[in-house]
Design a protein around this motif. Structure first.
Motif, PDB file in Angstrom:
ATOM      1  N   LEU A 117      -0.110  -1.756 -12.891  1.00 35.68           N
ATOM      2  CA  LEU A 117       0.809  -1.041 -12.008  1.00 35.68           C
ATOM      3  C   LEU A 117       0.060  -0.422 -10.823  1.00 35.68           C
ATOM      4  O   LEU A 117       0.525  -0.488  -9.681  1.00 35.68           O
ATOM      5  CB  LEU A 117       1.547   0.047 -12.787  1.00 35.68           C
ATOM      6  N   CYS A 118      -1.091   0.173 -11.098  1.00 36.99           N
ATOM      7  CA  CYS A 118      -1.883   0.784 -10.033  1.00 36.99           C
ATOM      8  C   CYS A 118      -2.366  -0.266  -9.033  1.00 36.99           C
ATOM      9  O   CYS A 118      -2.375  -0.031  -7.816  1.00 36.99           O
ATOM     10  CB  CYS A 118      -3.081   1.540 -10.617  1.00 36.99           C
ATOM     11  N   GLU A 119      -2.767  -1.415  -9.541  1.00 39.37           N
ATOM     12  CA  GLU A 119      -3.239  -2.483  -8.654  1.00 39.37           C
ATOM     13  C   GLU A 119      -2.098  -3.017  -7.793  1.00 39.37           C
ATOM     14  O   GLU A 119      -2.263  -3.203  -6.570  1.00 39.37           O
ATOM     15  CB  GLU A 119      -3.873  -3.606  -9.475  1.00 39.37           C
ATOM     16  N   CYS A 120      -0.952  -3.266  -8.400  1.00 42.30           N
ATOM     17  CA  CYS A 120       0.206  -3.765  -7.641  1.00 42.30           C
ATOM     18  C   CYS A 120       0.571  -2.787  -6.529  1.00 42.30           C
ATOM     19  O   CYS A 120       0.773  -3.177  -5.368  1.00 42.30           O
ATOM     20  CB  CYS A 120       1.412  -3.969  -8.562  1.00 42.30           C
ATOM     21  N   PHE A 121       0.689  -1.517  -6.891  1.00 49.70           N
ATOM     22  CA  PHE A 121       1.120  -0.505  -5.928  1.00 49.70           C
ATOM     23  C   PHE A 121       0.105  -0.355  -4.795  1.00 49.70           C
ATOM     24  O   PHE A 121       0.470  -0.325  -3.616  1.00 49.70           O
ATOM     25  CB  PHE A 121       1.320   0.838  -6.643  1.00 49.70           C
ATOM     26  N   THR A 122      -1.178  -0.276  -5.122  1.00 55.33           N
ATOM     27  CA  THR A 122      -2.207  -0.048  -4.105  1.00 55.33           C
ATOM     28  C   THR A 122      -2.350  -1.245  -3.177  1.00 55.33           C
ATOM     29  O   THR A 122      -2.550  -1.084  -1.962  1.00 55.33           O
ATOM     30  CB  THR A 122      -3.558   0.262  -4.772  1.00 55.33           C
ATOM     31  N   PHE A 123      -2.259  -2.456  -3.717  1.00 55.38           N
ATOM     32  CA  PHE A 123      -2.314  -3.655  -2.888  1.00 55.38           C
ATOM     33  C   PHE A 123      -1.175  -3.698  -1.870  1.00 55.38           C
ATOM     34  O   PHE A 123      -1.368  -4.067  -0.717  1.00 55.38           O
ATOM     35  CB  PHE A 123      -2.227  -4.914  -3.762  1.00 55.38           C
ATOM     36  N   LEU A 124       0.032  -3.342  -2.310  1.00 57.34           N
ATOM     37  CA  LEU A 124       1.238  -3.591  -1.515  1.00 57.34           C
ATOM     38  C   LEU A 124       1.683  -2.408  -0.671  1.00 57.34           C
ATOM     39  O   LEU A 124       2.390  -2.585   0.318  1.00 57.34           O
ATOM     40  CB  LEU A 124       2.382  -4.021  -2.435  1.00 57.34           C
ATOM     41  N   TYR A 125       1.285  -1.206  -1.038  1.00 56.32           N
ATOM     42  CA  TYR A 125       1.751  -0.013  -0.336  1.00 56.32           C
ATOM     43  C   TYR A 125       0.868   0.217   0.886  1.00 56.32           C
ATOM     44  O   TYR A 125      -0.325   0.496   0.752  1.00 56.32           O
ATOM     45  CB  TYR A 125       1.686   1.201  -1.269  1.00 56.32           C
ATOM     46  N   ILE A 126       1.410   0.093   2.091  1.00 53.89           N
ATOM     47  CA  ILE A 126       0.569   0.138   3.289  1.00 53.89           C
ATOM     48  C   ILE A 126       0.439   1.543   3.869  1.00 53.89           C
ATOM     49  O   ILE A 126      -0.452   1.799   4.670  1.00 53.89           O
ATOM     50  CB  ILE A 126       1.067  -0.824   4.382  1.00 53.89           C
ATOM     51  N   ASP A 127       1.331   2.455   3.498  1.00 57.50           N
ATOM     52  CA  ASP A 127       1.230   3.817   3.991  1.00 57.50           C
ATOM     53  C   ASP A 127       0.154   4.558   3.193  1.00 57.50           C
ATOM     54  O   ASP A 127      -0.403   4.025   2.225  1.00 57.50           O
ATOM     55  CB  ASP A 127       2.581   4.525   3.849  1.00 57.50           C
ATOM     56  N   PHE A 128      -0.178   5.790   3.598  1.00 63.51           N
ATOM     57  CA  PHE A 128      -1.142   6.572   2.832  1.00 63.51           C
ATOM     58  C   PHE A 128      -0.607   6.819   1.426  1.00 63.51           C
ATOM     59  O   PHE A 128       0.553   7.188   1.248  1.00 63.51           O
ATOM     60  CB  PHE A 128      -1.401   7.918   3.512  1.00 63.51           C
ATOM     61  N   ILE A 129      -1.454   6.610   0.432  1.00 65.71           N
ATOM     62  CA  ILE A 129      -1.034   6.835  -0.956  1.00 65.71           C
ATOM     63  C   ILE A 129      -0.702   8.306  -1.143  1.00 65.71           C
ATOM     64  O   ILE A 129      -1.518   9.176  -0.813  1.00 65.71           O
ATOM     65  CB  ILE A 129      -2.148   6.413  -1.930  1.00 65.71           C
ATOM     66  N   PRO A 130       0.494   8.614  -1.651  1.00 67.44           N
ATOM     67  CA  PRO A 130       0.892  10.028  -1.816  1.00 67.44           C
ATOM     68  C   PRO A 130      -0.098  10.802  -2.678  1.00 67.44           C
ATOM     69  O   PRO A 130      -0.710  10.262  -3.596  1.00 67.44           O
ATOM     70  CB  PRO A 130       2.260   9.915  -2.501  1.00 67.44           C
ATOM     71  N   ASP A 131      -0.246  12.086  -2.367  1.00 70.16           N
ATOM     72  CA  ASP A 131      -1.216  12.935  -3.063  1.00 70.16           C
ATOM     73  C   ASP A 131      -1.036  12.916  -4.582  1.00 70.16           C
ATOM     74  O   ASP A 131      -2.015  12.907  -5.335  1.00 70.16           O
ATOM     75  CB  ASP A 131      -1.095  14.380  -2.574  1.00 70.16           C
ATOM     76  N   GLU A 132       0.218  12.910  -5.023  1.00 68.06           N
ATOM     77  CA  GLU A 132       0.472  13.014  -6.461  1.00 68.06           C
ATOM     78  C   GLU A 132       0.033  11.783  -7.251  1.00 68.06           C
ATOM     79  O   GLU A 132      -0.102  11.824  -8.462  1.00 68.06           O
ATOM     80  CB  GLU A 132       1.965  13.289  -6.728  1.00 68.06           C
ATOM     81  N   PHE A 133      -0.186  10.649  -6.557  1.00 68.16           N
ATOM     82  CA  PHE A 133      -0.630   9.425  -7.249  1.00 68.16           C
ATOM     83  C   PHE A 133      -2.104   9.133  -7.030  1.00 68.16           C
ATOM     84  O   PHE A 133      -2.697   8.336  -7.742  1.00 68.16           O
ATOM     85  CB  PHE A 133       0.169   8.201  -6.766  1.00 68.16           C
TER      86      PHE A 133
END
Length: 426
Positions: A117-133
């Motif tokens: 899940l972390c890999e999928c999200f980090t690969f695909l999410y182009i905005d700054f990763i929210p602080d809580e994650f």
């Protein structure tokens, strides 16, 4: 059928299959993704498609584990081919995945699923990763990347985790305590045991160098503890041996194409280092020499790599902490002169060459204190002038006058139109 039609047929047929058949179809889909060009990729991976994947997961017609096989491959392909995909952020799948990451990190029942899940999200999410994650994702991926077993399966898992970490760009600030010990240990262990793939090693350095953008205190670790210049030089030289530079890029096999890809990624790390570092390091001269050698090897059939080398050296020339005599000793001035004299010189190469000569010229005209320093500066200027004359620098100066129209229309930042600035005065 076009790639788009084949993809649609396979994707729509997923609901009709059991999990084993779904995995087989996902493997076929992943093969199609490898064949896509940027336009095809962008047209397929839209908000609508990501929403459909979310709906299938919600209806249990597509298992979450199977979905991550597809999404990780999409993200990996996007990263390595530099494809545009900005639709995931606003999809329902993105919001759902945020909740799943938090839930899985709290339950601590399935470590592999959390990594996926972390890999999928980090690969695909182009905005700054929210602080809580951010802390969850960095901790999870570093843990996955810290595995030291030498088997092929573990190497692939480590490579995926490090590649994913390298996607966290330099605009994302991460507390040093969340990553420094772990990433330093990963790089040191590789230096001793060579357990990482070439892509994994480059990605580890990319992640660390992205943090350097925010935290200049990392320079001591990067230069004196991890010896970046020495390691980057070794990697470039080893990679260079794996490439037949006499072949045109499109004629290379799959393995050579992978090596070229890693070389290209290294330039992102090297340019950031040469542009920003302040600690003088004797090992830097070797790295600059390797870049000069790669220019000569790549200039005929790999113009992109040649220009990336020139770009890195131009960054070094702008850095006042890189001593000018290094450029003279390692042949940098000669190779830039050679590039200017190439009949096939293009706009990008020309821009790097002009800025390089401008910076060298400006720096050797700078006033310094102390008779010894002044004497050394005059001697250095004399040597550079002689080298320029020897290598046909007079012809290059003449060519500047042919570029007036080009320069006035390009308006490159910091590139003066005062041609006298490009002359080397003694």
């Amino acid at each position: 059928m076009s790639i788009t039609e084949k993809f649609t047929a396979l994707f729509d047929g997923l609901e009709e299959c059991d999990e084993e058949e779904q995995v087989q179809k996902i493997m076929e889909i992943n093969g199609l993704i490898d064949e896509m060009n940027g336009k095809e990729f962008e047209s397929i991976f839209t908000i609508e498609l990501f929403n459909k994947i979310h709906q299938k997961i919600e209806k249990n017609s597509l298992s979450l584990v199977t979905a991550t096989l597809l999404l990780k491959h999409v993200g990996r392909c996007k990263e390595l081919k530099c494809f545009l995909c900005d639709s995931f952020d606003d999809s329902s799948l993105s919001e759902s995945m945020k909740e799943m990451i938090i839930n899985e990190s709290e339950k601590k029942n399935d470590e592999m699923l959390l990594i996926d899940l972390c890999e999928c999200f980090t690969f695909l999410y182009i905005d700054f990763i929210p602080d809580e994650f951010r802390s969850i994702i960095v901790h999870c991926l570093l843990k996955a990347a810290s595995k030291k077993e030498g088997n092929e399966e573990t190497q692939k898992e480590v490579e995926m985790a490090l590649l994913c970490l390298s996607c966290i760009d330099d605009g994302t600030e991460i507390e040093q305590g969340l990553y420094l010990n772990e990433i330093t240990e990963i790089i040191k262990h590789h230096q001793e045991h060579h357990n990482l793939t070439r892509l994994a090693n480059q990605s580890a350095w990319q992640f660390l160098m992205n943090r350097f953008y925010w935290d200049k205190n990392l320079e001591e670790v990067i230069v004196n503890e991890l010896h970046f210049a020495r390691e980057a030089r070794r990697e470039l030289e080893d990679l260079s041996k794996s490439v037949d530079w006499k072949k045109k890029e499109e004629g290379k096999g799959e393995n050579e194409a992978k090596e070229v890809l890693v070389i290209e990624r290294w330039f992102d790390v090297i340019s950031e280092f040469l542009n920003s570092y302040t600690l003088w390091d004797e090992e830097l001269a070797g790295l600059i020499g390797s870049l000069v050698q790669m220019i000569r090897e790549s200039r005929d059939n790999h113009k992109d790599i040649c220009n990336r080398c020139l770009d890195s050296l131009r960054c070094a020339a702008e850095n006042r902490n890189v001593e000018i005599d290094v450029f003279l000793k390692e042949g940098t001035i000669v190779v830039f002169s050679e590039e200017m004299n190439q009949s096939t010189v293009n706009d990008d190469i020309l821009w790097n060459c002009l800025l390089f000569f401008l910076n060298i010229s400006e720096r050797i005209k700078e006033k310094t204190d102390g008779e010894t320093t002044k004497t050394k500066r005059k001697e250095l200027k004399r040597k550079i002038f002689e080298k320029m004359e020897e290598e046909g620098y007079e012809d290059i100066i003449t060519s500047f006058h042919e570029m007036v129209y080009f320069l006035s229309n390009k308006n490159y930042d910091g590139l003066s139109l005062n041609f006298s600035k490009y002359f080397v005065y003694v």
